[in-house]
Design a protein around this motif. Structure first.
Motif, mmCIF file in Angstrom:
data_model
loop_
_atom_site.group_PDB
_atom_site.id
_atom_site.type_symbol
_atom_site.label_atom_id
_atom_site.label_comp_id
_atom_site.label_asym_id
_atom_site.label_seq_id
_atom_site.Cartn_x
_atom_site.Cartn_y
_atom_site.Cartn_z
ATOM 1 N N LEU A 1 19.426 15.295 -11.758
ATOM 2 C CA LEU A 1 20.133 14.084 -11.779
ATOM 3 C C LEU A 1 19.336 13.517 -13.123
ATOM 4 N N PHE A 2 18.054 13.734 -13.276
ATOM 5 C CA PHE A 2 17.409 13.044 -14.316
ATOM 6 C C PHE A 2 17.397 13.711 -15.582
ATOM 7 N N GLY A 3 18.302 15.178 -15.857
ATOM 8 C CA GLY A 3 18.005 15.399 -16.851
ATOM 9 C C GLY A 3 16.353 16.386 -17.362
ATOM 10 N N GLY A 4 15.492 15.720 -16.268
ATOM 11 C CA GLY A 4 14.310 16.848 -16.935
ATOM 12 C C GLY A 4 13.842 16.150 -15.688
ATOM 13 N N VAL A 5 12.280 16.495 -15.801
ATOM 14 C CA VAL A 5 11.713 16.374 -14.511
ATOM 15 C C VAL A 5 10.408 14.964 -14.567
ATOM 16 N N PRO A 6 10.771 14.019 -14.226
ATOM 17 C CA PRO A 6 10.082 13.108 -14.757
ATOM 18 C C PRO A 6 8.125 13.045 -14.556
ATOM 19 N N ASP A 7 7.860 12.649 -15.415
ATOM 20 C CA ASP A 7 5.923 12.523 -15.465
ATOM 21 C C ASP A 7 5.453 12.534 -13.384
ATOM 22 N N ALA A 8 6.237 11.360 -13.640
ATOM 23 C CA ALA A 8 5.098 10.765 -11.865
ATOM 24 C C ALA A 8 5.515 11.863 -10.001
ATOM 25 N N LEU A 9 6.942 12.932 -11.428
ATOM 26 C CA LEU A 9 7.110 13.940 -10.134
ATOM 27 C C LEU A 9 6.567 15.150 -9.927
ATOM 28 N N ARG A 10 5.847 15.144 -11.299
ATOM 29 C CA ARG A 10 5.238 16.455 -11.383
ATOM 30 C C ARG A 10 4.463 17.082 -10.454
ATOM 31 N N ASP A 11 3.414 16.409 -9.597
ATOM 32 C CA ASP A 11 3.005 16.843 -8.643
ATOM 33 C C ASP A 11 3.844 16.774 -7.152
ATOM 34 N N ASP B 1 0.773 -1.455 -0.305
ATOM 35 C CA ASP B 1 0.138 0.087 -0.059
ATOM 36 C C ASP B 1 0.915 0.990 -0.467
ATOM 37 N N VAL B 2 1.729 1.114 -0.587
ATOM 38 C CA VAL B 2 2.751 2.397 -1.019
ATOM 39 C C VAL B 2 2.294 2.957 -2.400
ATOM 40 N N ASP B 3 3.170 3.885 -3.299
ATOM 41 C CA ASP B 3 2.903 4.547 -3.991
ATOM 42 C C ASP B 3 4.174 5.159 -4.827
ATOM 43 N N ALA B 4 3.895 3.264 -5.462
ATOM 44 C CA ALA B 4 5.594 3.032 -5.512
ATOM 45 C C ALA B 4 5.578 3.486 -7.072
ATOM 46 N N GLU B 5 4.805 3.911 -8.382
ATOM 47 C CA GLU B 5 5.076 5.214 -9.148
ATOM 48 C C GLU B 5 5.972 6.161 -8.845
ATOM 49 N N VAL B 6 5.502 7.047 -8.079
ATOM 50 C CA VAL B 6 6.191 7.844 -7.656
ATOM 51 C C VAL B 6 7.706 7.647 -6.422
ATOM 52 N N LEU B 7 7.773 6.392 -5.641
ATOM 53 C CA LEU B 7 9.023 6.027 -5.442
ATOM 54 C C LEU B 7 10.015 5.376 -6.023
ATOM 55 N N LEU B 8 9.108 4.809 -6.710
ATOM 56 C CA LEU B 8 10.880 4.151 -8.007
ATOM 57 C C LEU B 8 11.514 5.001 -8.691
ATOM 58 N N ALA B 9 10.420 6.058 -8.880
ATOM 59 C CA ALA B 9 10.351 7.275 -9.860
ATOM 60 C C ALA B 9 11.892 8.135 -9.395
ATOM 61 N N LEU B 10 11.688 7.978 -8.019
ATOM 62 C CA LEU B 10 13.006 9.286 -7.543
ATOM 63 C C LEU B 10 14.382 8.527 -7.047
ATOM 64 N N SER B 11 14.534 8.317 -7.528
ATOM 65 C CA SER B 11 16.341 7.114 -8.021
ATOM 66 C C SER B 11 16.533 6.585 -8.892
ATOM 67 N N THR B 12 17.490 6.921 -9.648
ATOM 68 C CA THR B 12 17.830 6.169 -11.125
ATOM 69 C C THR B 12 18.501 5.189 -10.770
ATOM 70 N N GLU B 13 18.457 4.252 -12.045
ATOM 71 C CA GLU B 13 19.116 2.732 -11.771
ATOM 72 C C GLU B 13 20.309 2.717 -11.009
ATOM 73 N N ARG B 14 21.672 4.039 -10.571
ATOM 74 C CA ARG B 14 22.115 3.599 -9.704
ATOM 75 C C ARG B 14 22.215 3.706 -8.514
ATOM 76 N N GLY B 15 20.929 4.173 -8.595
ATOM 77 C CA GLY B 15 20.078 3.947 -6.786
ATOM 78 C C GLY B 15 20.083 5.667 -6.681
ATOM 79 N N TRP B 16 20.942 6.584 -7.656
ATOM 80 C CA TRP B 16 21.323 8.028 -7.096
ATOM 81 C C TRP B 16 19.782 8.591 -6.519
ATOM 82 N N THR B 17 20.068 9.759 -5.704
ATOM 83 C CA THR B 17 18.284 10.429 -5.845
ATOM 84 C C THR B 17 19.242 11.826 -5.486
#
Length: 324
Positions: free
Chosen positions: A102-112, A49-65
């Motif tokens: 970090l990402f070169g832009g703002v991922p859609d899941a992180l705009r709000d 019961d967590v917002d996985a879409e947002v949480l997974l979008a907050l880190s890169t494949e290398r784990g940088w946040t």
């Protein structure tokens, strides 16, 4: 190579801190790539019961946040409520600046921003708040160990003990992080903040090249956080000390807080403290207060007593001569 240049005032301002928000942030790596963190799988499998879409979008494949999720602690023991309050004060502009860095832009899941902040707070209460006491016990024990190492052997030895990737040749702390752009940062009176982590695999520094020196590292004993087993003291030792005290002495093969020992052994914290004080008064343990916890470690006499009885037990279990 990351280099932190410490001035005279910085050399006396090397400090440790515990940050629950940093732990939350680093735990996102486990959600992103659980196979890389097998020690934490028992914990990760229970997350619901967590917002996985947002949480997974907050880190890169290398784990940088993004840096705003890893604030430099201003006190040794920061409360998550205070860190969330500061996080809510972070402007949308600052958040998006860190996203772009970090990402070169703002991922859609992180705009709000409200969704992002809500996802983080919900995640803390769902997945981490119930585990925080045991995590904090490990982190405080690590700090007590590093503090003793620095007092006894100096800053260079303490830092090299944290990781082979860290070296210190006064006045420069060098940190090797694969893939990170090289930079040289003058501490400029900000000191050096060291933050132990249960979830960090190696070492981490801020993404922002101008940020004050902050070094997050893997805490000693992090792999024991989710363990629930208990050590049994040698039988001969139990005959002298009693089984509970023999077990407690066996548990302290590495320094632990009384809270952590109580969790691992199933003995109440008040009873554990009573037994540990008795063992300390007998010269078998040494103690050191750190924050709200008291960390205990075996003395040389305690080590010798446990080792002697373990060896005796092993010898007694093996026949001297084979029967024919």
């Amino acid at each position: 190579m990351i280099e932190f240049v410490l001035g005279e005032s910085d050399l006396v301002d090397v400090r440790f801190a515990v940050s629950p928000l940093n732990e939350l942030t680093l735990s996102l790596r486990v959600l992103k790539n659980p196979a890389k963190y097998p020690l934490h799988l028992p914990w990760a499998r229970g997350i619901r019961d967590v917002d996985a879409e947002v949480l997974l979008a907050l880190s890169t494949e290398r784990g940088w946040t993004p840096d705003f999720l890893s604030p430099r602690p201003t006190t040794p023991f920061t409360r998550i409520e205070d860190e969330f309050a500061a996080l809510r004060e972070t402007s949308t502009r600052a958040m998006r600046r860190d996203f772009r860095a970090l990402f070169g832009g703002v991922p859609d899941a992180l705009r709000d921003r409200h969704r992002v902040l809500g996802a983080l707070e919900s995640y803390w209460h769902t997945a981490l708040s119930g585990q925080w006491e045991r995590m904090r016990a490990v982190l405080e024990t690590d700090i007590a160990h590093r503090g003793r190492a620095m007092a006894q052997h100096g800053l260079a030895v303490m830092l090299s003990g944290i990781s082979e990737r860290i070296t210190f040749t006064s006045p420069v702390v060098q940190v090797r992080i694969a893939g990170a752009p090289p930079r040289r940062v003058e501490a400029g009176g900000h000191g050096l903040t060291l933050v132990p982590s249960v979830f960090a695999r190696r070492t981490a520094v801020p993404v922002d090249p101008g940020a004050p020196p902050l070094l997050i590292y893997s805490a000693r004993g992090a792999g024991t956080v989710w363990e629930t087993g208990r050590c049994r003291g040698p039988e001969a030792l139990a005959g002298v000390l009693g089984q509970v005290r023999a077990d407690l002495l066996a548990e302290l093969a590495q320094p632990r807080s009384s809270t952590d020992i109580a969790r691992r052994t199933g003995v109440t914290t008040s009873a554990v403290n009573q037994h540990l004080r008795a063992l300390r008064d007998a010269g078998l343990l040494a103690s050191q207060r750190h924050g709200r916890s008291v960390v205990y470690a075996r003395t040389e006499l305690g080590d010798a007593l446990v080792s002697h009885n373990v060896e005796r037990g092993s010898a007694a279990a093996e026949p001297l001569f084979a029967r024919t």
